[in-house]
Write an enzyme that holds these catalytic residues in place. Sequence first.
Site, mmCIF file in Angstrom:
data_model
loop_
_atom_site.group_PDB
_atom_site.id
_atom_site.type_symbol
_atom_site.label_atom_id
_atom_site.label_comp_id
_atom_site.label_asym_id
_atom_site.label_seq_id
_atom_site.Cartn_x
_atom_site.Cartn_y
_atom_site.Cartn_z
ATOM 1 N N CYS A 1 -10.809 -1.203 9.147
ATOM 2 C CA CYS A 1 -10.005 -1.830 8.104
ATOM 3 C C CYS A 1 -10.828 -2.129 6.837
ATOM 4 C CB CYS A 1 -9.335 -3.076 8.656
ATOM 5 S SG CYS A 1 -7.875 -3.529 7.724
ATOM 6 N N ARG B 1 2.927 -6.081 3.491
ATOM 7 C CA ARG B 1 1.696 -5.561 4.092
ATOM 8 C C ARG B 1 2.061 -4.595 5.223
ATOM 9 N NH1 ARG B 1 -2.922 -8.290 3.065
ATOM 10 N NH2 ARG B 1 -3.879 -7.802 5.059
ATOM 11 N N HIS C 1 -7.076 -2.536 14.455
ATOM 12 C CA HIS C 1 -7.657 -3.750 15.052
ATOM 13 C C HIS C 1 -7.140 -3.839 16.484
ATOM 14 C CE1 HIS C 1 -9.098 -5.526 11.287
ATOM 15 N NE2 HIS C 1 -7.943 -5.252 10.731
ATOM 16 N N ARG D 1 3.569 -8.688 -3.857
ATOM 17 C CA ARG D 1 5.031 -8.596 -3.614
ATOM 18 C C ARG D 1 5.376 -7.455 -2.659
ATOM 19 N NH1 ARG D 1 7.455 -11.730 -7.598
ATOM 20 N NH2 ARG D 1 6.180 -12.041 -9.466
HETATM 21 N N1 GLN Z 1 -8.318 -7.016 2.760
HETATM 22 C C1 GLN Z 1 -7.999 -5.628 3.120
HETATM 23 C C2 GLN Z 1 -6.484 -5.342 2.990
HETATM 24 O O1 GLN Z 1 -5.700 -6.257 2.983
HETATM 25 C C3 GLN Z 1 -8.437 -5.336 4.533
HETATM 26 C C4 GLN Z 1 -7.710 -6.190 5.562
HETATM 27 C C5 GLN Z 1 -8.347 -6.123 6.943
HETATM 28 O O2 GLN Z 1 -9.549 -5.887 7.114
HETATM 29 N N2 GLN Z 1 -7.520 -6.412 7.979
HETATM 30 O O3 GLN Z 1 -6.095 -4.191 2.926
#
Ligand code: GLN
Length: 306
Positions: free
Chosen positions: A102, A139, A200, A136
């Site tokens: 990530c 994710r 993850h 906005r």
């Molecule tokens: N901060 C980065 C994003 O939001 C990576 C997030 C993470 O390592 N889970 O894309």
Amino acid sequence: MTYASVKPLTLTLGHLYPDQLNLYGDRGNIMTLQRRCQARGIELRVVGLGIGDALAPDEYDMLFIGGGQDKEQAPVAQDLYELKGIGLWAAVEDDMPVLAVCGGFQLLAHYYRPAEGPDMRGLGVFDAWTIHKGARVARCIGDIALSWNGTTLVGFENHGGRTYLGTAKPLGKVLKGFGNNAEDHTEGAIYRNAYGTYLHGSLLPKNPHFADHLISLALKRKYKEDDDESTIAAFSATNNGQRLEQDTSEDVLAVTTLTKEEATSPSPLTLAPLDDTLEWEAHTYILERLGLHNAATAAIRTHIKQ
Ligand code: GLN
């Protein structure tokens, strides 16, 4: 037949930024590698490398960098670019296995453009780049499964950044989930033995085959090249079927005569199989939860003794 003290196979893993990039249980990857090595009598030494610590590639056999929020990534990006970058590049070009998850994955590409603030320079190990679409935009969060190497990898993703690949090969094709950018069905990136991924979970406990892949790469890289007298040879069958075990002083610690099956046995670098029933039950549970019933059945048939 008696053996003198036989040196165990040893590996050293550099854990980059363990205090900054440690989201969503990514430390579980280190624990999995330690347990799987220990179960085979392989000594895995883990060394944490924080901000300000130099990275001397010759001291390591594998590297791991985990995920983090934007605010943790910014200081790490600077340290990675200004201090550890050359050593990490040298390691990658020398085929050292690297796992980057990530946020760590994003910082090994060209840059990460966060939702706010300046671009974070990456190392460009992966020919790719990441752009956060802004607060906005939803994710990429949820369980994910992808095809890899004729089988599957499962995990959990949570990232705002969308990663786009240039010439970098993807780790795999998304079967269910968002992946790199929720557009092109790619997940992760590969360059030589460096693997980037958004998975993850942590990744390795539910993907024992991938954990063993990384361990095997590290063993083969470290011991296959030890073919001169001056370094510790793990084991080598000499002529007339004798096993010669040496140390750096070149004193022969033990000369033993191989039995026929030993002489034709697989290399000590071949990892003995472990009972991964629990790991594969967890793997197939995610596949089932994602509705990937055929993939779950295939995984059960292949990896869980009926
Ligand atoms: N901060 C980065 C994003 O939001 C990576 C997030 C993470 O390592 N889970 O894309």
